[in-house]
Each structure stands twice: as structure tokens, then as C-alpha cells.
Design a protein around this motif. Structure first.
Motif, PDB file in Angstrom:
ATOM      1  N   ALA A  54       0.828  -1.206   0.000  1.00 32.32           N
ATOM      2  CA  ALA A  54       0.000   0.000   0.000  1.00 32.32           C
ATOM      3  C   ALA A  54       0.858   1.251   0.000  1.00 32.32           C
ATOM      4  CB  ALA A  54      -0.929  -0.004   1.214  1.00 32.32           C
ATOM      5  N   GLN A  55       1.936   1.231   0.772  1.00 36.62           N
ATOM      6  CA  GLN A  55       2.812   2.394   0.817  1.00 36.62           C
ATOM      7  C   GLN A  55       3.474   2.639  -0.542  1.00 36.62           C
ATOM      8  OE1 GLN A  55       2.057   4.392   3.450  1.00 36.62           O
ATOM      9  NE2 GLN A  55       4.165   4.473   4.190  1.00 36.62           N
ATOM     10  N   LEU A  56       3.903   1.574  -1.198  1.00 37.61           N
ATOM     11  CA  LEU A  56       4.501   1.730  -2.528  1.00 37.61           C
ATOM     12  C   LEU A  56       3.479   2.290  -3.512  1.00 37.61           C
ATOM     13  CD1 LEU A  56       6.909   1.333  -4.410  1.00 37.61           C
ATOM     14  CD2 LEU A  56       6.143  -1.023  -4.783  1.00 37.61           C
ATOM     15  N   ARG A  97      -3.971   6.717   2.299  1.00 38.64           N
ATOM     16  CA  ARG A  97      -2.993   7.686   1.805  1.00 38.64           C
ATOM     17  C   ARG A  97      -1.587   7.205   2.149  1.00 38.64           C
ATOM     18  NH1 ARG A  97      -0.900  10.513   6.039  1.00 38.64           N
ATOM     19  NH2 ARG A  97      -2.059  10.512   8.009  1.00 38.64           N
ATOM     20  N   TRP A  98      -0.591   7.971   1.710  1.00 34.40           N
ATOM     21  CA  TRP A  98       0.804   7.731   2.047  1.00 34.40           C
ATOM     22  C   TRP A  98       1.065   8.180   3.479  1.00 34.40           C
ATOM     23  CZ3 TRP A  98       5.394   5.624   1.303  1.00 34.40           C
ATOM     24  CH2 TRP A  98       6.540   6.260   1.773  1.00 34.40           C
ATOM     25  N   HIS A  99       1.802   7.364   4.232  1.00 37.93           N
ATOM     26  CA  HIS A  99       2.155   7.685   5.611  1.00 37.93           C
ATOM     27  C   HIS A  99       3.668   7.817   5.707  1.00 37.93           C
ATOM     28  CE1 HIS A  99      -1.893   6.933   7.288  1.00 37.93           C
ATOM     29  NE2 HIS A  99      -1.967   6.042   6.309  1.00 37.93           N
ATOM     30  N   LEU A 118      -4.510   3.111  10.590  1.00 38.18           N
ATOM     31  CA  LEU A 118      -4.629   3.388   9.162  1.00 38.18           C
ATOM     32  C   LEU A 118      -3.379   3.032   8.371  1.00 38.18           C
ATOM     33  CD1 LEU A 118      -6.412   6.874   9.320  1.00 38.18           C
ATOM     34  CD2 LEU A 118      -7.452   4.619   8.989  1.00 38.18           C
ATOM     35  N   SER A 119      -2.302   2.598   9.031  1.00 40.40           N
ATOM     36  CA  SER A 119      -1.064   2.392   8.284  1.00 40.40           C
ATOM     37  C   SER A 119      -0.304   1.123   8.655  1.00 40.40           C
ATOM     38  CB  SER A 119      -0.134   3.601   8.489  1.00 40.40           C
ATOM     39  OG  SER A 119       0.133   3.807   9.865  1.00 40.40           O
ATOM     40  N   GLU A 150       9.203   5.907   6.988  1.00 38.51           N
ATOM     41  CA  GLU A 150       9.002   5.551   5.582  1.00 38.51           C
ATOM     42  C   GLU A 150       9.531   6.628   4.633  1.00 38.51           C
ATOM     43  OE1 GLU A 150       6.557   2.494   4.540  1.00 38.51           O
ATOM     44  OE2 GLU A 150       7.962   2.083   6.171  1.00 38.51           O
ATOM     45  N   GLN A 151       9.493   7.861   5.073  1.00 40.84           N
ATOM     46  CA  GLN A 151      10.033   8.956   4.264  1.00 40.84           C
ATOM     47  C   GLN A 151      11.239   9.534   4.985  1.00 40.84           C
ATOM     48  OE1 GLN A 151       7.504  11.823   2.090  1.00 40.84           O
ATOM     49  NE2 GLN A 151       8.505  13.430   3.275  1.00 40.84           N
ATOM     50  N   LEU A 152      12.392   9.407   4.361  1.00 37.80           N
ATOM     51  CA  LEU A 152      13.627   9.913   4.957  1.00 37.80           C
ATOM     52  C   LEU A 152      13.845  11.385   4.633  1.00 37.80           C
ATOM     53  CD1 LEU A 152      15.823   6.797   4.197  1.00 37.80           C
ATOM     54  CD2 LEU A 152      15.155   7.596   6.471  1.00 37.80           C
ATOM     55  N   SER A 153      13.554  11.771   3.411  1.00 38.53           N
ATOM     56  CA  SER A 153      13.713  13.168   3.014  1.00 38.53           C
ATOM     57  C   SER A 153      12.572  13.579   2.091  1.00 38.53           C
ATOM     58  CB  SER A 153      15.041  13.372   2.283  1.00 38.53           C
ATOM     59  OG  SER A 153      15.193  14.707   1.867  1.00 38.53           O
ATOM     60  N   PRO A 154      11.963  14.739   2.363  1.00 42.90           N
ATOM     61  CA  PRO A 154      12.156  15.630   3.500  1.00 42.90           C
ATOM     62  C   PRO A 154      11.803  14.921   4.813  1.00 42.90           C
ATOM     63  CG  PRO A 154      10.900  16.723   1.770  1.00 42.90           C
ATOM     64  CD  PRO A 154      10.946  15.278   1.423  1.00 42.90           C
ATOM     65  N   PHE A 155      12.590  15.167   5.846  1.00 43.49           N
ATOM     66  CA  PHE A 155      12.424  14.430   7.093  1.00 43.49           C
ATOM     67  C   PHE A 155      11.123  14.823   7.779  1.00 43.49           C
ATOM     68  CE2 PHE A 155      13.294  13.350  11.543  1.00 43.49           C
ATOM     69  CZ  PHE A 155      13.723  12.046  11.383  1.00 43.49           C
ATOM     70  N   PRO A 156      10.335  13.841   8.235  1.00 38.10           N
ATOM     71  CA  PRO A 156       9.047  14.134   8.885  1.00 38.10           C
ATOM     72  C   PRO A 156       9.222  14.455  10.377  1.00 38.10           C
ATOM     73  CG  PRO A 156       9.304  11.769   8.636  1.00 38.10           C
ATOM     74  CD  PRO A 156      10.526  12.395   8.017  1.00 38.10           C
ATOM     75  N   PHE A 157       9.718  15.643  10.675  1.00 41.97           N
ATOM     76  CA  PHE A 157      10.006  16.031  12.057  1.00 41.97           C
ATOM     77  C   PHE A 157       8.805  15.816  12.968  1.00 41.97           C
ATOM     78  CE2 PHE A 157      13.001  18.500   9.530  1.00 41.97           C
ATOM     79  CZ  PHE A 157      14.173  18.423  10.258  1.00 41.97           C
ATOM     80  N   ASP A 158       7.640  16.326  12.553  1.00 35.41           N
ATOM     81  CA  ASP A 158       6.460  16.280  13.415  1.00 35.41           C
ATOM     82  C   ASP A 158       5.963  14.856  13.622  1.00 35.41           C
ATOM     83  OD1 ASP A 158       5.864  16.160  10.739  1.00 35.41           O
ATOM     84  OD2 ASP A 158       4.062  17.408  10.857  1.00 35.41           O
ATOM     85  N   ASP A 159       5.978  14.029  12.585  1.00 40.38           N
ATOM     86  CA  ASP A 159       5.486  12.658  12.721  1.00 40.38           C
ATOM     87  C   ASP A 159       6.399  11.819  13.607  1.00 40.38           C
ATOM     88  OD1 ASP A 159       3.337  13.207  11.098  1.00 40.38           O
ATOM     89  OD2 ASP A 159       4.299  12.511   9.271  1.00 40.38           O
ATOM     90  N   VAL A 160       7.706  12.014  13.474  1.00 37.35           N
ATOM     91  CA  VAL A 160       8.640  11.277  14.331  1.00 37.35           C
ATOM     92  C   VAL A 160       8.469  11.702  15.781  1.00 37.35           C
ATOM     93  CG1 VAL A 160      11.090  10.994  14.895  1.00 37.35           C
ATOM     94  CG2 VAL A 160      10.328  10.816  12.518  1.00 37.35           C
ATOM     95  N   ALA A 161       8.357  13.002  16.021  1.00 37.93           N
ATOM     96  CA  ALA A 161       8.180  13.486  17.389  1.00 37.93           C
ATOM     97  C   ALA A 161       6.881  12.973  17.989  1.00 37.93           C
ATOM     98  CB  ALA A 161       8.212  15.014  17.401  1.00 37.93           C
TER      99      ALA A 161
END
Length: 409
Positions: free
Chosen positions: A181-183, A225-227, A236-237, A292-303
Motif C-alpha cells: 500500500a505504501q509503494l 494515503r501515504w504515511h 490506518l497504516s 518511511e520517508q527519509l527526506s524531506p524528514f518528517p520532524f512532526d510525525d517522528v516526534a
């Protein structure tokens, strides 16, 4: 190629790192894939993802909109738009005409669906504008011209915009999807988003046939959607959410969030090795978070994923040697997210409302292979032993140096 959508999605698959194209070839819109880190020798083990990440233009030491370069750009824009005090007129000096600024930003395509006026409403007008702020009722700025934006309000609005739309300013996207699904969603997003950016997909071929790497049909249906980040049990993911509870008793596999002692951040196929070992060993106090997304780095989602576990240490686990892979890229960015966005951090945008820091911010530590001059060993037996040591270190009660761990002290 679709007739009602003439632009095609151009894909370039790389079988071996030996045949990787030059940087000039890359800058053109190709999603790329790589072989997995599966003990098949150096030429079959790495697409050198760290080299793609070195091409990314974001600042790892600051949140989007907070870097020195972006602050200087915002200040220069205010100086250019603000009328000179020597000019005559109803709004000469003291700020930017709000209506003129809104029209200018919207003519430039900013700030998307919300509209520039709503962006300025969120931060107030001259003197602060918001209730309880310097320009709010009873504040020092009361009576200030509501049609003007002072420099503080302009800067707050622009930082808010830059943070919300950081991806539009990125020069390169690097992702590592771990589910079908992510792909699907990342390729769909690549076609449908309003700006064109190159995309690098680090997707090992092993996951195409790996049994646990499956997705429910609902993950590809309406509302999906993409996560950028997938945490344990995300409704959802997380494609392993059906195993997050005992099938008979309904008891959660993981302990309550406050009792989790370690959060393991990882990316790519190592997630499945860690997840299988965690379940086999009945380790219930270690949470897994897939970036799943390294760049641009998901600052808010990781936090947000780390904030769920207030008493846990934070560790990055990867298969690659310490001087390769995503570690050097992720290290500064994850530490920025932990410092600026967590409730115990000292930044202004903490998920817990900011405020004074009650304890030192958590910092990211490393588990993986030690630095090496080659991408992988040529021995499958040695490869498997090294992977076992990485898993042992990741799930151990205490972080400790081992022969293959390369622990960041």
C-alpha cells in the motif's frame, strides 16, 4: 501513460549499485529501487542511499522555517514589502498592508487551499493580534491598526507557512516503503501532487515476496494515503495491526505506552526482522517506528510517535555499517525533532505546549554494523551472525556495545 493526464511517470530500476546513473541522470524524475541487504556480497547489498541523502537540501539542525537562511529570507521579504517611513499614506511605516500581502502571496501560489488571509488571521495583525497576545484585548498592542502586519506577525505567519509546506521547497524525495500500500500511495502521490520533484524509492526486492509484507485491501481503498511514519498499532497504516492483540483474550501485545522502555526507529526491511524477533522473544516493552520517508524528514510525525512513550529511550537501528545508510542523515534531524517538538524539549513548538524544559531532551542512539570500507561481507554466514547481533542489541534490556553493534555512546 494516461491520455487525460499526458505527463508520464518515468521509472528507472537499478539492479546493482554498479550501474547507478550519474547525478545528472538522476535529476529528472525517476523513482529508483535497490537490492536488499541480504548477505549477497558488496555489489548486491546497497544502493548507497546515503549518497542520495547527501543531495537533499534541508537543514538537519533546524525545523522547517527556523533555519538561519529561512529567517533571513523572511526578514528580507518584510523589509521589501514594508513601506518606507518617509512615504506618505494611511499605512506608511509600522508594517505591511495586510490585504496587499495576501494578494501578493496568493498570486505566487501561497499558501495553498487555506488562503493567505486565513494564515494571517492565525497569527493576528500588528502588535500580535491574537487574544491574550501583545496585540490582543487588554495587551500592549491594543488599538494597533488591524490592517497592518508588524514584523513579528509576518515572521510567525511565514514560519507557519514554511513548516506546513516544507515539502514544496525540497529538491529530492527519498522514501523506503515497507508495504504494498505504501509503494502504491507514494507512486500515486508522485503523479498527483502539484509540484514535480525527483523521487528515490529504496525498495528491496525481497519485500516483494516476503510473507509479512502485505497490505489489507482497505489500505488501498477510499480514505487511504501515504504515511511518512508508521508506528506500532496505527489503525490506518500499520500492516501488522491485526497481530497487535491476542486473538482470543484481546490483550495488547505491547505494554502501556508509559511502560515502554525503548523506541526503535528504523527504515526499510530491517523492520520485519526486528518485529519477528520481538514477537518470538515476547519482548513487550520495545516499540517499533518505521520512518518511511527519509527526506524531506518528517520532524512532526517522528516526534509524535516518540511522544507516545514518555519514559523510553530512542534508538536508530539499521543493517548498514555506521558510516553508511541513513544514520548520519537521520541523526541530526531526529535530535532536532526530539529537542524542539517534545514536551521535555526546550523548543517553542513542543507537542506538549512548550514551556520550560523539565529534563534533558532525549537524544538518538545507534545500533547497527560498525564502520566499514565496504557495504557488506561476502559471507552469508557472517552476514546472518551480524544481523543476529544487531537484533540482540536492539531488543536487549540495556544498550551495550557488541562486536557488530557500533553503538553511539
Amino acid at each position: 501513460m494516461c491520455f487525460d493526464r499526458p505527463q508520464p511517470l518515468i521509472c528507472l530500476t537499478l539492479e546493482l549499485c554498479l550501474f547507478r546513473p550519474s547525478k545528472k541522470t538522476l535529476i529528472f524524475d525517476p523513482p529508483l529501487s535497490r537490492p536488499g541487504f541480504d548477505g549477497q556480497g558488496p555489489d548486491h547489498s546497497s544502493a548507497r542511499i546515503e549518497r542520495f541523502l547527501q543531495l537533499c537540501n534541508d537543514d538537519g539542525d533546524a525545523l522547517p522555517g527556523e533555519s538561519a537562511r529561512e529567517r533571513a529570507e523572511v526578514a528580507a521579504a518584510f523589509a521589501a514589502l514594508s513601506p518606507s517611513p518617509s512615504r506618505s499614506g494611511p499605512h506608511s511605516g509600522g508594517g505591511i498592508d495586510r490585504k496587499r500581502a495576501s494578494q501578493l502571496l496568493e498570486s505566487l501560489g501561497m499558501p495553498g487551499d487555506a488562503g493567505a488571509e486565513l494564515l494571517f488571521e492565525a497569527v493576528g495583525g500588528a502588535g500580535g493580534g491574537g487574544p491574550g497576545g501583545p496585540g490582543g484585548p487588554g495587551g500592549p498592542g491594543r488599538g494597533a491598526d488591524p490592517l497592518l502586519l508588524d514584523e513579528a506577525s509576518w515572521s510567525a505567519a511565514m514560519r507557519r507557512y514554511l513548516r506546513r509546506h516544507a515539502e514544496a521547497r525540497a529538491n529530492l524525495f527519498v522514501v523506503a516503503p515497507t508495504t504494498p500500500a505504501q509503494l502504491f500511495h507514494v507512486l500515486r502521490r508522485q503523479l498527483n501532487r502539484p509540484f514535480a520533484k525527483p523521487l528515490v524509492v529504496a525498495a528491496p526486492k525481497r519485500l516483494h515476496v516476503h510473507g509479512p509484507a502485505t497490505s489489507a485491501l482497505s489500505d488501498l481503498g477510499a480514505g487511504s494515503r501515504w504515511h511518512r511514519v508508521i508506528a506500532d498499532g496505527d489503525a490506518l497504516s500499520d500492516n501488522t495491526r491485526h497481530r497487535s492483540r491476542h486473538p482470543t483474550t484481546g490483550e495488547p501485545f505491547l505494554l502501556p505506552d508509559e511502560r515502554v522502555r525503548r523506541v526503535l526507529l528504523c527504515s526499510g526491511q530491517i523492520y520485519y526482522a526486528l518485529s519477528a524477533a520481538r514477537r518470538a522473544r515476547r519482548v513487550r516493552d520495545v516499540a517499533l517506528v518505521r520512518v518511511e520517508q527519509l527526506s524531506p524528514f518528517p520532524f512532526d510525525d517522528v516526534a509524535a510517535a516518540v511522544a507516545r512513550h514518555p519514559n523510553a529511550e530512542v534508538v536508530w537501528a539499521q543493517e548498514e555499517p555506521k558510516n553508511q545508510g541513513a544514520w548520519r542523515f537521520v541523526q541530526s534531524r531526529a535530535n532536532t525533532a526530539l529537542r524542539e517538538l517534545l514536551p521535555d524539549g526546550d523548543g517553542p513548538g513542543g507537542l506538549g505546549g512548550g514551556g520550560a524544559r523539565s529534563s534533558p531532551p532525549r537524544t538518538l542512539r545507534f545500533i547497527g554494523r560498525p564502520p566499514a570500507g565496504t557495504t557488506a561481507t561476502a559471507s552469508l554466514a557472517i552476514h546472518r551472525e551480524e544481523l543476529r547481533e544487531i537484533i540482540d542489541a536492539a531488543l536487549a534490556t540495556e544498550l551495550r556495545p557488541t562486536g557488530a553493534e557500533g553503538l553511539e555512546k
